[in-house]
Design an enzyme around this catalytic site. Structure first.
Site, PDB file in Angstrom:
ATOM      1  N   ASP B 107       0.810  -1.214   0.000  1.00  0.00           N
ATOM      2  CA  ASP B 107       0.000   0.000   0.000  1.00  0.00           C
ATOM      3  C   ASP B 107       0.845   1.266   0.000  1.00  0.00           C
ATOM      4  O   ASP B 107       0.390   2.334   0.346  1.00  0.00           O
ATOM      5  CB  ASP B 107      -0.961  -0.010   1.188  1.00  0.00           C
ATOM      6  CG  ASP B 107      -0.232  -0.290   2.492  1.00  0.00           C
ATOM      7  OD1 ASP B 107       1.009  -0.359   2.464  1.00  0.00           O
ATOM      8  OD2 ASP B 107      -0.899  -0.461   3.525  1.00  0.00           O
ATOM      9  N   CYS B 108       2.122   1.155  -0.355  1.00  0.00           N
ATOM     10  CA  CYS B 108       2.923   2.366  -0.482  1.00  0.00           C
ATOM     11  C   CYS B 108       3.790   2.234  -1.723  1.00  0.00           C
ATOM     12  O   CYS B 108       4.002   1.128  -2.218  1.00  0.00           O
ATOM     13  CB  CYS B 108       3.795   2.583   0.753  1.00  0.00           C
ATOM     14  SG  CYS B 108       5.060   1.327   0.942  1.00  0.00           S
ATOM     15  N   CYS B 111       6.603  -0.061  -1.412  1.00  0.00           N
ATOM     16  CA  CYS B 111       6.199  -1.470  -1.386  1.00  0.00           C
ATOM     17  C   CYS B 111       5.993  -1.965  -2.802  1.00  0.00           C
ATOM     18  O   CYS B 111       6.361  -3.087  -3.150  1.00  0.00           O
ATOM     19  CB  CYS B 111       4.892  -1.671  -0.642  1.00  0.00           C
ATOM     20  SG  CYS B 111       4.716  -0.730   0.853  1.00  0.00           S
ATOM     21  N   ASP B 529      33.000  -0.248 -26.177  1.00  0.00           N
ATOM     22  CA  ASP B 529      31.573  -0.127 -26.414  1.00  0.00           C
ATOM     23  C   ASP B 529      31.117   1.096 -25.609  1.00  0.00           C
ATOM     24  O   ASP B 529      31.741   1.431 -24.607  1.00  0.00           O
ATOM     25  CB  ASP B 529      30.917  -1.411 -25.901  1.00  0.00           C
ATOM     26  CG  ASP B 529      29.423  -1.280 -25.739  1.00  0.00           C
ATOM     27  OD1 ASP B 529      28.778  -0.969 -26.739  1.00  0.00           O
ATOM     28  OD2 ASP B 529      28.925  -1.467 -24.620  1.00  0.00           O
ATOM     29  N   ASP B 811      73.323 -20.675  -9.104  1.00  0.00           N
ATOM     30  CA  ASP B 811      72.044 -21.116  -9.658  1.00  0.00           C
ATOM     31  C   ASP B 811      70.939 -20.937  -8.630  1.00  0.00           C
ATOM     32  O   ASP B 811      69.861 -20.425  -8.943  1.00  0.00           O
ATOM     33  CB  ASP B 811      72.119 -22.574 -10.093  1.00  0.00           C
ATOM     34  CG  ASP B 811      70.865 -22.978 -10.824  1.00  0.00           C
ATOM     35  OD1 ASP B 811      70.628 -22.402 -11.913  1.00  0.00           O
ATOM     36  OD2 ASP B 811      70.099 -23.804 -10.311  1.00  0.00           O
TER      37      ASP B 811
END
Lengths: 84, 848
Positions: B107-108, B111, B529, B811
């Site tokens: 109801d809002c 929501c 892109d 080495d």
């Protein structure tokens, strides 16, 4: 290993992604380009009732939709089959 | 409620319901592209695409967008639309059920947004419409993909109670395709058969060096300690009982050489007759034979040290990555009924709901169902600045929830979450060889037998044919064997590549393989892109123009009117108001005329925000305002008008802005000597405007195949990297030498590209280039060093200035230095200070 067929069209991001996924999973597959190939298109429609690529057919199962949707199902199918 | 399925709401009189067969829209990404284009069309609503029929369905308000424009747009994208039906009510697609719910609790405005966002994640749901007036949710649901019960349960979990209205057509559910079941949804009363995610089935078991294990506890460490202790004992013994010292050295040599000889035999059995182990074993045994056991022991000891260093280096590089996996928590709080229960995180199943408390780490990849919090996503993206997320946003396993309590729906099983996949890809990447590494492999395949042959000649020829003394020449031959040992050389490339890849991953640069890492640094051109890559793909307010009113006032009122809408343009306006620190007045009677205008009562006035064309239909706009709007539109911006009744109060211009760091990224790339070019399907004017802001070349109005052709052209002139957002650019990414995806962990991006920028920043491209160059530089130094040192000792030993163990020391020293040099890459910071998120000021052309 079940038979895998991947129906694709050229220049399709999701098709590319599925190809790479299958390759990476080491799954052999047959790729069929359905664009400009009425026979392959008809085959794809017969197997999945879908006109839009990519369609992945693994054994008896057919998957369609964007890569993100298909990916978990393809992996599950591949796992399920190899475990069996 | 007069719900008469399938269409309770008759379309508005001027709205035509159109169905097109779209030739060419034959791939999932094409469908997405069409849907995205449709979302930008004013007057288009209820857009639906069918995978089964390759069709596009929509309600089009032809007073706002003509059908010709729509068709032209589709053609511009490369598709040929063919009108199948018009104005006919939607032919019900057999597998779709049209549902209308009254949603108790919704109801809002927020929501409603929450419900819409949740619906967007429901597979098989299309044509979702919410009604502010009736508090209803309407949708077409493919119940093969998402059963109605699951949808209802999802609504319940958000705290709403749906009740189905009217006798909605029952789905032809009998045709349930086993394979079409979405494994992404999990629920208790629905058998999944083979789709079950087996949490144990995908586990990785290669735990090479355990992170916490000290070096001396490893096998190699024990060998070093043992041979070192034996060597020291034998040496000390030499002062007490010189005649037994030799025995001690021989023992030290034999014990040290034993594991090497075993490995040498093993590799010989697989056809590799001249491995490093063979060389060292031969040399050590040879040293004993010629009575130089002491040197043999030193040889073995130093060789073991070298191998140990190598192991530590590889371990360090991997441990950094493995540590990421450890960041995902081991347990999760599973929401069950009213309470929570602690369960192992890897037992979580897709579809379950977990609670994440402040300070805790997110246990699984998922979607926030309720709550708002800042999340530190650094394990996944490398970005340590927390990101605010709320219901509908995705979260990653391992992220730290810094403040609020969240409930999260699990979207991926533990073995399949983003971190696990990134780690898996990095491990694969480290295994895949760079061209240089392959060259060195080939090189050592000929080089090592060559060394053995030359050593044999040096040892045998002078005594046999020229009557020289045996001992000095055998000695030289053995020395040569050891000097020839290509350890440092062979180690140089993989150590640097592993370190480079690890360093990148920890900074949100995922590189999938040595080959990609090697080639990124050598590209001549980077093609970008535009939408979603150089631009954020999120429109933002650029200009606010007041008509006899303060700019902030215009923004404040417009944002208030738009506060209940979830439209991207509305979001741009409310975001701008929030950034400006404006407090929004309360609104009443908020109403949306979809695609046209939003109206609301604010501070006693009836205000509306609408497109200029819609505003014009009420009262013609003044000439000065109209001129400004035209100017904005020529700059590729979208203008909206704020009105009080029929009086225009102001104009707000909105543009999909370049990412804040895009300019800097382009400048950095130019600084690195790399050309940049923007590829866009947009019109030339917009493309040109944005490209010149960024200081780069542009090719506009490109069809997808044009992009491919351009990349092929660029390729002919040297390496080319393509940067795209990964969702629709895969072909171009694949066509280029290196595909770089901009994608915060999206599946398509991770899968298709050679490299992915996990924190969506363009500067990541420049970082990739410099990381690649740093790595290649590192490799070159290593190779030069390893070969150079060998050359020096080769000459001095043959001339008799240096002896066997000095050669060995050299080495081992080279191995150590090469290793240390490679590990230096782990501390790589990205060429200077980490790019701060600075918004560049006015576009002043800079030259790098």
């Amino acid at each position: 290993m079940p038979e895998i067929t991947l129906y694709t069209v050229p220049n399709c991001a999701d098709c590319q992604a599925i190809k790479r996924l299958l390759t990476r999973q080491g799954a052999a597959f047959t790729e069929k380009n359905v664009r400009g190939d009425p026979q392959a298109l008809a085959e794809m429609q017969a197997r999945a009732q879908v006109r839009i690529a990519p369609v992945t057919v693994i054994g008896e199962q057919a998957f369609y939709g964007p890569f993100d949707d298909q990916r978990p199902r393809i992996l599950a199918a591949l796992r399920g089959e190899t475990a069996a | 409620m007069t719900a008469s399925p399938p269409r309770p709401d008759a379309p508005l009189p001027e709205t035509a319901h159109l169905t097109y067969f779209v030739d060419g829209m034959d791939c999932a990404s094409c469908v997405q592209k069409v849907e995205r284009m449709m979302a930008t069309l004013p007057g288009a609503s209820g857009v639906k695409t069918s995978f089964n029929k390759q069709t596009l369905d929509l309600d089009l308000d032809e007073t706002r967008t003509s059908r010709t424009t729509l068709e032209q747009n589709l053609q511009a994208l490369g598709y040929t639309p063919e009108l199948l039906s018009r104005a006919a009510p939607l032919t019900p697609i057999e597998d779709l059920s049209h549902l209308t719910y009254f949603v108790d609790g919704m109801d809002c405005a927020s929501c409603v947004q929450k419900v819409e966002r949740m619906m967007a994640t429901v597979p098989g749901a299309s044509g979702v419409k919410t009604s502010f007036n009736k508090q209803t949710l309407e949708l077409d649901l493919d119940e093969r993909q998402t059963p109605r019960a699951l949808l209802e349960r999802n609504l319940h979990s958000l705290g709403y109670t749906p009740s189905l209205q009217g006798g909605a057509a029952s789905p032809s559910a009998a045709k349930s395709h086993e394979g079409h079941d979405h494994a992404g949804q999990d629920h208790h009363d629905h058998d999944h058969g083979s789709h079950d995610h087996d949490p144990g089935g995908h586990g990785h078991t290669h735990e090479i060096p355990k992170p916490g294990q000290p070096w001396y506890a490893t096998g190699q460490g024990k060998l070093v300690v043992t041979s070192g202790v034996l060597l020291a004992l034998a040496w000390l013994f030499g002062f007490i009982e010189p005649q037994f010292a030799t025995v001690g050295f021989i023992a030290a040599t034999l014990i040290g050489v034993w594991p090497l000889a075993k490995k040498a035999v093993a590799s010989a059995r697989f056809g590799d007759y001249f491995s490093i182990n063979t060389l060292v074993s031969l040399a050590a045994l040879g040293a004993i034979l010629i009575g130089e056991a002491a040197e043999g022991a030193v040889v073995v000891f130093f060789f073991a040290v070298g191998e140990l260093l190598e192991g530590i280096a590889a371990g360090r590089a991997r441990a950094g990555i493995q540590a990421l996996a450890a960041l995902a928590p081991k347990t999760a709080l599973l929401v069950e009924g009213q309470g929570t229960r602690e369960v192992p995180a890897n037992a979580l199943r897709v579809g379950q709901t977990v609670q994440v408390n402040p300070g805790a780490r997110v246990p699984a990849d998922g979607t926030i169902l309720s709550g708002t919090s800042s999340l530190d996503d650094s394990p996944v993206t490398g970005e340590s600045v927390p990101v605010v997320k709320s219901a509908g946003n995705s979260v990653y396993a391992g992220s730290i929830n810094t403040d609020g309590v969240l409930t999260v729906r699990v979207d991926k099983a533990a073995s399949d979450n983003t971190i696990a996949r990134i780690i898996h890809m990095v491990e694969e990447a480290e295994g895949s060889k760079a061209p240089t590494a392959r060259f060195i492999d080939r090189f050592s395949r000929y080089y090592t037998p060559g060394v053995v042959a030359v050593s044999a000649l040096v040892a045998l020829v002078p005594p046999l044919f020229f009557g020289a003394q045996w001992h000095p020449w055998l000695y030289k031959g053995i020395a040569l064997l050891l000097i020839g040992c290509p350890c440092a050389l062979v180690l140089s490339v993989p150590a640097a590549i592993t370190s480079g890849i690890s360093a990148g991953t920890r900074r949100g640069l995922l590189i999938k393989g040595g080959a990609a890492l090697e080639s990124i640094g050598s590209v001549k051109t980077v093609a970008f892109d535009k939408t979603g890559t150089l631009t954020a793909g999120k429109p933002r307010v650029t200009d606010v123009l007041g008509v006899n009113l303060d700019r902030n006032e215009v923004l404040r009122l417009a944002a208030a009117v738009e506060s209940g809408s979830s439209h991207p343009l509305a979001k741009a306006i409310t975001d701008a108001a929030r950034q400006g620190g404006l407090t929004l007045p309360p609104v009443t009677d908020a109403q949306a005329i979809p695609g046209k205008a939003v109206t609301a009562t604010v501070e006693g006035r009836t205000l509306s925000v609408s497109s200029p064309r819609h505003a014009d239909t009420f009262a013609p706009l003044p000439g000065s305002v109209r001129a400004k709007i035209t100017a904005f539109e020529e700059q590729g911006r979208t203008a909206v008008v704020l009105r009080d009744g029929t009086v225009p109060l102001g104009v707000i211009a909105i543009r999909d802005e370049p990412r804040p760091d895009a300019r800097e990224a382009i400048a950095q790339l130019r600084g690195l000597g790399v050309q940049t070019v923007m590829l866009t399907g947009d019109n030339a004017r917009t493309g040109q405007a944005i490209a010149s802001d960024l200081g780069m070349d542009v090719r506009a109005e490109l069809l997808p195949e044009d992009k491919l052709r351009l990349i092929a052209d660029l390729k002919a002139k040297g390496g080319v990297a393509m940067v795209g957002d990964g969702i629709n650019d895969a072909p171009a990414l694949a066509q280029s030498d290196v595909g770089i995806a901009m994608g915060g962990g999206t599946d398509v991006a991770l899968e298709t590209a050679d490299a992915a920028l996990l924190q969506e920043r363009v500067t990541g491209v420049a970082h990739l280039v410099s990381l690649s160059r740093a790595t290649m530089q590192n490799i070159k130094v290593n190779i030069a060093f390893a070969l150079g040192l060998k050359a020096i000792f080769l000459v001095t030993t043959l001339l008799g200035y240096t002896n066997l163990w000095m050669a060995i020391l050299a080495d081992t020293g080279a191995t150590a230095i090469v290793t240390a040099n490679a590990l230096r890459l782990l501390r790589w910071k990205g060429g200077g200070p980490a790019a701060p998120r600075t918004v560049t000021a006015a576009p002043t052309p800079t030259r790098a």
